[in-house]
Design a protein around this motif. Structure first.
Motif, PDB file in Angstrom:
ATOM      1  N   ASP A 229       0.829  -1.204   0.000  1.00  0.00           N
ATOM      2  CA  ASP A 229       0.000   0.000   0.000  1.00  0.00           C
ATOM      3  C   ASP A 229       0.868   1.260   0.000  1.00  0.00           C
ATOM      4  N   ALA A 230       1.918   1.260   0.848  1.00  0.00           N
ATOM      5  CA  ALA A 230       2.805   2.434   0.921  1.00  0.00           C
ATOM      6  C   ALA A 230       3.598   2.592  -0.368  1.00  0.00           C
ATOM      7  N   ILE A 231       4.079   1.484  -0.926  1.00  0.00           N
ATOM      8  CA  ILE A 231       4.831   1.542  -2.183  1.00  0.00           C
ATOM      9  C   ILE A 231       3.939   2.055  -3.305  1.00  0.00           C
ATOM     10  N   ARG A 232       2.703   1.548  -3.336  1.00  0.00           N
ATOM     11  CA  ARG A 232       1.771   1.952  -4.377  1.00  0.00           C
ATOM     12  C   ARG A 232       1.456   3.446  -4.269  1.00  0.00           C
ATOM     13  N   ALA A 233       1.259   3.940  -3.049  1.00  0.00           N
ATOM     14  CA  ALA A 233       0.950   5.357  -2.847  1.00  0.00           C
ATOM     15  C   ALA A 233       2.099   6.242  -3.320  1.00  0.00           C
ATOM     16  N   ASP A 234       3.336   5.846  -3.006  1.00  0.00           N
ATOM     17  CA  ASP A 234       4.518   6.599  -3.445  1.00  0.00           C
ATOM     18  C   ASP A 234       4.579   6.629  -4.973  1.00  0.00           C
ATOM     19  N   ARG A 235       4.357   5.470  -5.588  1.00  0.00           N
ATOM     20  CA  ARG A 235       4.411   5.405  -7.053  1.00  0.00           C
ATOM     21  C   ARG A 235       3.286   6.201  -7.711  1.00  0.00           C
ATOM     22  N   GLU A 236       2.132   6.251  -7.050  1.00  0.00           N
ATOM     23  CA  GLU A 236       1.001   7.006  -7.610  1.00  0.00           C
ATOM     24  C   GLU A 236       1.394   8.459  -7.852  1.00  0.00           C
ATOM     25  N   GLU A 237       2.040   9.065  -6.874  1.00  0.00           N
ATOM     26  CA  GLU A 237       2.462  10.469  -7.006  1.00  0.00           C
ATOM     27  C   GLU A 237       3.457  10.638  -8.147  1.00  0.00           C
ATOM     28  N   ARG A 238       4.409   9.746  -8.221  1.00  0.00           N
ATOM     29  CA  ARG A 238       5.439   9.831  -9.256  1.00  0.00           C
ATOM     30  C   ARG A 238       4.836   9.603 -10.640  1.00  0.00           C
ATOM     31  N   LEU A 239       3.936   8.623 -10.740  1.00  0.00           N
ATOM     32  CA  LEU A 239       3.304   8.335 -12.030  1.00  0.00           C
ATOM     33  C   LEU A 239       2.434   9.495 -12.495  1.00  0.00           C
ATOM     34  N   ALA A 240       1.727  10.122 -11.565  1.00  0.00           N
ATOM     35  CA  ALA A 240       0.885  11.260 -11.925  1.00  0.00           C
ATOM     36  C   ALA A 240       1.729  12.376 -12.543  1.00  0.00           C
ATOM     37  N   ALA A 241       2.914  12.619 -11.962  1.00  0.00           N
ATOM     38  CA  ALA A 241       3.807  13.656 -12.503  1.00  0.00           C
ATOM     39  C   ALA A 241       4.314  13.266 -13.888  1.00  0.00           C
ATOM     40  N   LEU A 242       4.674  12.002 -14.072  1.00  0.00           N
ATOM     41  CA  LEU A 242       5.158  11.545 -15.382  1.00  0.00           C
ATOM     42  C   LEU A 242       4.049  11.590 -16.432  1.00  0.00           C
ATOM     43  N   GLU A 243       2.846  11.221 -16.043  1.00  0.00           N
ATOM     44  CA  GLU A 243       1.727  11.208 -16.989  1.00  0.00           C
ATOM     45  C   GLU A 243       1.348  12.606 -17.452  1.00  0.00           C
ATOM     46  N   SER A 244       1.576  13.600 -16.605  1.00  0.00           N
ATOM     47  CA  SER A 244       1.229  14.969 -16.978  1.00  0.00           C
ATOM     48  C   SER A 244       2.389  15.709 -17.650  1.00  0.00           C
ATOM     49  N   ALA A 245       3.574  15.101 -17.653  1.00  0.00           N
ATOM     50  CA  ALA A 245       4.745  15.747 -18.267  1.00  0.00           C
ATOM     51  C   ALA A 245       4.646  15.724 -19.792  1.00  0.00           C
ATOM     52  N   ASP A 246       5.087  16.787 -20.421  1.00  0.00           N
ATOM     53  CA  ASP A 246       5.092  16.833 -21.888  1.00  0.00           C
ATOM     54  C   ASP A 246       6.054  15.799 -22.460  1.00  0.00           C
ATOM     55  N   HIS A 247       7.198  15.659 -21.813  1.00  0.00           N
ATOM     56  CA  HIS A 247       8.218  14.722 -22.283  1.00  0.00           C
ATOM     57  C   HIS A 247       8.711  13.884 -21.099  1.00  0.00           C
ATOM     58  N   PRO A 248       7.999  12.817 -20.768  1.00  0.00           N
ATOM     59  CA  PRO A 248       8.427  11.986 -19.621  1.00  0.00           C
ATOM     60  C   PRO A 248       9.816  11.414 -19.840  1.00  0.00           C
ATOM     61  N   ASP A 249      10.539  11.278 -18.739  1.00  0.00           N
ATOM     62  CA  ASP A 249      11.946  10.902 -18.779  1.00  0.00           C
ATOM     63  C   ASP A 249      12.118   9.473 -18.280  1.00  0.00           C
ATOM     64  N   VAL A 250      12.919   8.675 -18.984  1.00  0.00           N
ATOM     65  CA  VAL A 250      13.086   7.274 -18.603  1.00  0.00           C
ATOM     66  C   VAL A 250      13.811   7.138 -17.261  1.00  0.00           C
ATOM     67  N   ASP A 251      14.673   8.088 -16.929  1.00  0.00           N
ATOM     68  CA  ASP A 251      15.350   8.024 -15.630  1.00  0.00           C
ATOM     69  C   ASP A 251      14.357   8.240 -14.487  1.00  0.00           C
ATOM     70  N   GLU A 252      13.396   9.142 -14.704  1.00  0.00           N
ATOM     71  CA  GLU A 252      12.358   9.358 -13.698  1.00  0.00           C
ATOM     72  C   GLU A 252      11.447   8.137 -13.588  1.00  0.00           C
ATOM     73  N   LEU A 253      11.210   7.476 -14.715  1.00  0.00           N
ATOM     74  CA  LEU A 253      10.404   6.260 -14.702  1.00  0.00           C
ATOM     75  C   LEU A 253      11.138   5.156 -13.923  1.00  0.00           C
ATOM     76  N   ALA A 254      12.448   5.067 -14.106  1.00  0.00           N
ATOM     77  CA  ALA A 254      13.248   4.099 -13.340  1.00  0.00           C
ATOM     78  C   ALA A 254      13.181   4.406 -11.850  1.00  0.00           C
ATOM     79  N   ALA A 255      13.254   5.688 -11.507  1.00  0.00           N
ATOM     80  CA  ALA A 255      13.159   6.081 -10.094  1.00  0.00           C
ATOM     81  C   ALA A 255      11.802   5.689  -9.509  1.00  0.00           C
TER      82      ALA A 255
END
Length: 201
Positions: free
Chosen positions: A59-85
């Motif tokens: 649950d905690a891991i999923r919540a952390d990833r939710e925030e990161r994924l939301a930022a990547l999904e809204s980015a104009d040019h998502p970055d593979v390094d951020e996706l790895a993070a």
């Protein structure tokens, strides 16, 4: 610590050390200093205990990833390094706190694909894996769906393999007398996961 938490902590450690199939409820109760009535009251069965263990940290891991994924999904040019993070850092946070039994347990279930556990892992993480896949296809629109799935599976496997035995990896890439700093191992892991996701040689 409550009786329920003692049971969870003991089961997590024993499942990680011995494997789910090789660990009996009797062994868990003996280590935890409880009885079968306590297990039945809190969980109902060994399978239910495992299910609660998987959920307890996911649950905690999923919540952390939710925030990161939301930022990547809204980015104009998502970055593979951020996706790895997004894949590595929520799990690394557990390993860096020394809470790696859960990581080893999940890695063993994922590697063996044994039930119970495998279906629950899929149910728990599949929605995020699908979102990670959609971000990856935005980074590389020509990527085949099979390649997306392969890269995510291999990147996740590497993540759990390294972080589930971080102390061994630190000694192996450093020396027993001078282990590599944990932060350096996590950084190298993140770079390797980015390379897998990007399909870099």
């Amino acid at each position: 610590m409550s009786q329920r938490d003692v049971l969870l902590e003991t089961a997590e450690r024993l499942f990680a050390e011995r494997g789910y199939g090789a660990t009996s409820l009797r062994a868990i109760m003996a280590e935890a200093g409880t009885n079968v009535a306590a297990v039945n009251y809190h969980f109902g069965s060994k399978d239910a205990l495992l299910a609660e263990l998987i959920r307890s940290r996911s649950d905690a891991i999923r919540a952390d990833r939710e925030e990161r994924l939301a930022a990547l999904e809204s980015a104009d040019h998502p970055d593979v390094d951020e996706l790895a993070a997004t894949l590595v850092e929520p799990v690394a946070a557990l390993a860096l706190r020394g809470e790696d039994a859960w990581i080893r347990l999940v890695g063993e279930i994922a590697g063996s694909r044994r039930e119970p556990g495998w279906s629950l892992l899929n149910e728990t993480f599949a929605p995020q894996a699908n979102r990670i896949g959609r971000v990856l296809r935005r980074i590389d629109p020509d990527l085949r769906l099979s390649s997306v799935r392969f890269r995510i599976a291999e990147a996740t496997s590497l993540c759990f393999r390294v972080l589930g035995d971080l102390e061994f990896v630190r000694g192996n890439v450093g020396t027993p007398a001078r282990p590599a700093p944990a932060a350096h191992v996590v950084e190298d892991l993140q770079n390797a996961v980015a390379a897998i996701l990007a399909g870099r040689p």
